[in-house]
Motif scaffolding. Structure first.
Motif, PDB file in Angstrom:
ATOM      1  N   ARG A 183       0.891  -1.287  -0.063  1.00  0.00           N
ATOM      2  CA  ARG A 183       0.088   0.074   0.065  1.00  0.00           C
ATOM      3  C   ARG A 183       0.987   1.226  -0.088  1.00  0.00           C
ATOM      4  O   ARG A 183       0.516   2.060  -0.617  1.00  0.00           O
ATOM      5  N   GLY A 184       1.835   1.320   0.638  1.00  0.00           N
ATOM      6  CA  GLY A 184       2.893   2.278   0.687  1.00  0.00           C
ATOM      7  C   GLY A 184       3.482   2.400  -0.595  1.00  0.00           C
ATOM      8  O   GLY A 184       3.556   3.541  -1.088  1.00  0.00           O
ATOM      9  N   SER A 185       3.942   1.653  -1.229  1.00  0.00           N
ATOM     10  CA  SER A 185       4.579   1.671  -2.475  1.00  0.00           C
ATOM     11  C   SER A 185       3.614   2.140  -3.547  1.00  0.00           C
ATOM     12  O   SER A 185       4.116   2.968  -4.234  1.00  0.00           O
ATOM     13  N   ASN A 186       2.085   1.695  -3.350  1.00  0.00           N
ATOM     14  CA  ASN A 186       1.387   2.180  -4.312  1.00  0.00           C
ATOM     15  C   ASN A 186       0.951   3.476  -4.160  1.00  0.00           C
ATOM     16  O   ASN A 186       0.743   4.250  -5.157  1.00  0.00           O
ATOM     17  N   GLU A 187       1.069   4.072  -2.989  1.00  0.00           N
ATOM     18  CA  GLU A 187       0.841   5.568  -2.765  1.00  0.00           C
ATOM     19  C   GLU A 187       2.018   6.462  -3.059  1.00  0.00           C
ATOM     20  O   GLU A 187       1.655   7.363  -3.869  1.00  0.00           O
ATOM     21  N   LEU A 188       3.135   5.794  -2.946  1.00  0.00           N
ATOM     22  CA  LEU A 188       4.513   6.641  -3.362  1.00  0.00           C
ATOM     23  C   LEU A 188       4.388   6.912  -5.097  1.00  0.00           C
ATOM     24  O   LEU A 188       4.614   7.761  -5.655  1.00  0.00           O
ATOM     25  N   LYS A 189       3.773   5.786  -5.784  1.00  0.00           N
ATOM     26  CA  LYS A 189       3.743   5.898  -7.384  1.00  0.00           C
ATOM     27  C   LYS A 189       2.786   7.038  -7.574  1.00  0.00           C
ATOM     28  O   LYS A 189       2.968   7.365  -8.616  1.00  0.00           O
ATOM     29  N   ARG A 190       1.683   7.183  -6.723  1.00  0.00           N
ATOM     30  CA  ARG A 190       0.678   8.268  -7.086  1.00  0.00           C
ATOM     31  C   ARG A 190       0.912   9.686  -6.764  1.00  0.00           C
ATOM     32  O   ARG A 190       0.588  10.612  -7.160  1.00  0.00           O
ATOM     33  N   MET A 191       2.250   9.841  -6.184  1.00  0.00           N
ATOM     34  CA  MET A 191       2.640  11.164  -5.487  1.00  0.00           C
ATOM     35  C   MET A 191       3.296  11.934  -6.582  1.00  0.00           C
ATOM     36  O   MET A 191       4.099  11.195  -7.263  1.00  0.00           O
ATOM     37  N   PRO A 192       2.978  13.140  -6.682  1.00  0.00           N
ATOM     38  CA  PRO A 192       3.957  14.115  -7.409  1.00  0.00           C
ATOM     39  C   PRO A 192       5.699  14.076  -7.131  1.00  0.00           C
ATOM     40  O   PRO A 192       6.022  13.731  -6.289  1.00  0.00           O
ATOM     41  N   GLN A 193       6.364  14.128  -8.267  1.00  0.00           N
ATOM     42  CA  GLN A 193       7.616  13.981  -8.294  1.00  0.00           C
ATOM     43  C   GLN A 193       8.388  15.090  -7.298  1.00  0.00           C
ATOM     44  O   GLN A 193       9.324  14.586  -6.594  1.00  0.00           O
ATOM     45  N   LYS A 194       7.787  16.024  -7.070  1.00  0.00           N
ATOM     46  CA  LYS A 194       8.329  17.161  -6.315  1.00  0.00           C
ATOM     47  C   LYS A 194       8.210  16.794  -4.773  1.00  0.00           C
ATOM     48  O   LYS A 194       9.112  17.022  -4.024  1.00  0.00           O
ATOM     49  N   LEU A 195       7.199  15.900  -4.445  1.00  0.00           N
ATOM     50  CA  LEU A 195       7.104  15.577  -2.890  1.00  0.00           C
ATOM     51  C   LEU A 195       8.017  14.191  -2.838  1.00  0.00           C
ATOM     52  O   LEU A 195       8.728  14.254  -1.768  1.00  0.00           O
ATOM     53  N   ILE A 196       8.289  13.384  -3.711  1.00  0.00           N
ATOM     54  CA  ILE A 196       9.089  12.434  -3.822  1.00  0.00           C
ATOM     55  C   ILE A 196      10.548  13.143  -3.572  1.00  0.00           C
ATOM     56  O   ILE A 196      11.406  12.554  -2.623  1.00  0.00           O
ATOM     57  N   GLU A 197      10.968  14.043  -4.275  1.00  0.00           N
ATOM     58  CA  GLU A 197      12.148  14.702  -4.071  1.00  0.00           C
ATOM     59  C   GLU A 197      12.465  15.338  -2.786  1.00  0.00           C
ATOM     60  O   GLU A 197      13.412  15.009  -2.084  1.00  0.00           O
ATOM     61  N   PHE A 198      11.396  15.819  -2.017  1.00  0.00           N
ATOM     62  CA  PHE A 198      11.294  16.547  -1.056  1.00  0.00           C
ATOM     63  C   PHE A 198      11.540  15.383   0.063  1.00  0.00           C
ATOM     64  O   PHE A 198      12.282  15.746   1.154  1.00  0.00           O
ATOM     65  N   LEU A 199      10.732  14.191  -0.102  1.00  0.00           N
ATOM     66  CA  LEU A 199      10.945  13.071   1.123  1.00  0.00           C
ATOM     67  C   LEU A 199      12.247  12.658   0.893  1.00  0.00           C
ATOM     68  O   LEU A 199      12.937  12.455   2.091  1.00  0.00           O
ATOM     69  N   LYS A 200      12.987  12.635  -0.444  1.00  0.00           N
ATOM     70  CA  LYS A 200      14.394  12.177  -0.338  1.00  0.00           C
ATOM     71  C   LYS A 200      15.414  12.809   0.343  1.00  0.00           C
ATOM     72  O   LYS A 200      16.427  12.656   0.846  1.00  0.00           O
ATOM     73  N   GLU A 201      14.954  14.121   0.120  1.00  0.00           N
ATOM     74  CA  GLU A 201      16.019  15.236   0.783  1.00  0.00           C
ATOM     75  C   GLU A 201      15.986  15.167   2.237  1.00  0.00           C
ATOM     76  O   GLU A 201      16.938  15.520   2.795  1.00  0.00           O
ATOM     77  N   HIS A 202      14.952  14.646   2.854  1.00  0.00           N
ATOM     78  CA  HIS A 202      14.588  14.936   4.234  1.00  0.00           C
ATOM     79  C   HIS A 202      14.825  13.615   5.031  1.00  0.00           C
ATOM     80  O   HIS A 202      14.398  13.424   6.282  1.00  0.00           O
ATOM     81  N   ILE A 203      15.100  12.359   4.453  1.00  0.00           N
ATOM     82  CA  ILE A 203      15.231  11.114   5.130  1.00  0.00           C
ATOM     83  C   ILE A 203      16.669  10.904   5.480  1.00  0.00           C
ATOM     84  O   ILE A 203      17.371  11.528   4.711  1.00  0.00           O
TER      85      ILE A 203
END
Length: 91
Positions: free
Chosen positions: A71-91
């Motif tokens: 479920r988490g993986s599927n949600e990530l696939k639906r997220m905008p790339q900008k959010l993914i980049e934000f998350l990667k910067e902050h983990i």
């Protein structure tokens, strides 16, 4: 979902001026079970973004079902790339 309530919640979170205030606010608004669920979801997303473990390994390490990881993986696939980049910067 009640959009007005969600907006009020997110605005309160944004207006918390430090970690202690935000933590106190979340203590007020969330049960222990809800906080544990959010914490686990956060760890799942972090592990998925690192892309160092299989979904099965993440499930085993976090003691959750493979379905939660999926479920988490599927949600990530639906997220905008900008959010993914934000998350990667902050983990």
């Amino acid at each position: 979902m009640n959009q007005a309530g969600w907006r009020a919640f997110t605005q309160l979170c944004l207006e918390s001026n430090n970690e202690k205030m935000l933590s106190s606010l979340l203590d007020l608004l969330l049960t222990q079970e809800e906080k544990e669920s959010i914490a686990t979801r956060c760890l799942i997303v972090m592990e998925l973004l690192k892309q160092k473990k299989t979904q099965r390994a993440i499930a085993e390490d976090l003691h959750v079902s493979i379905a939660k990881i999926t479920r988490g993986s599927n949600e990530l696939k639906r997220m905008p790339q900008k959010l993914i980049e934000f998350l990667k910067e902050h983990i």
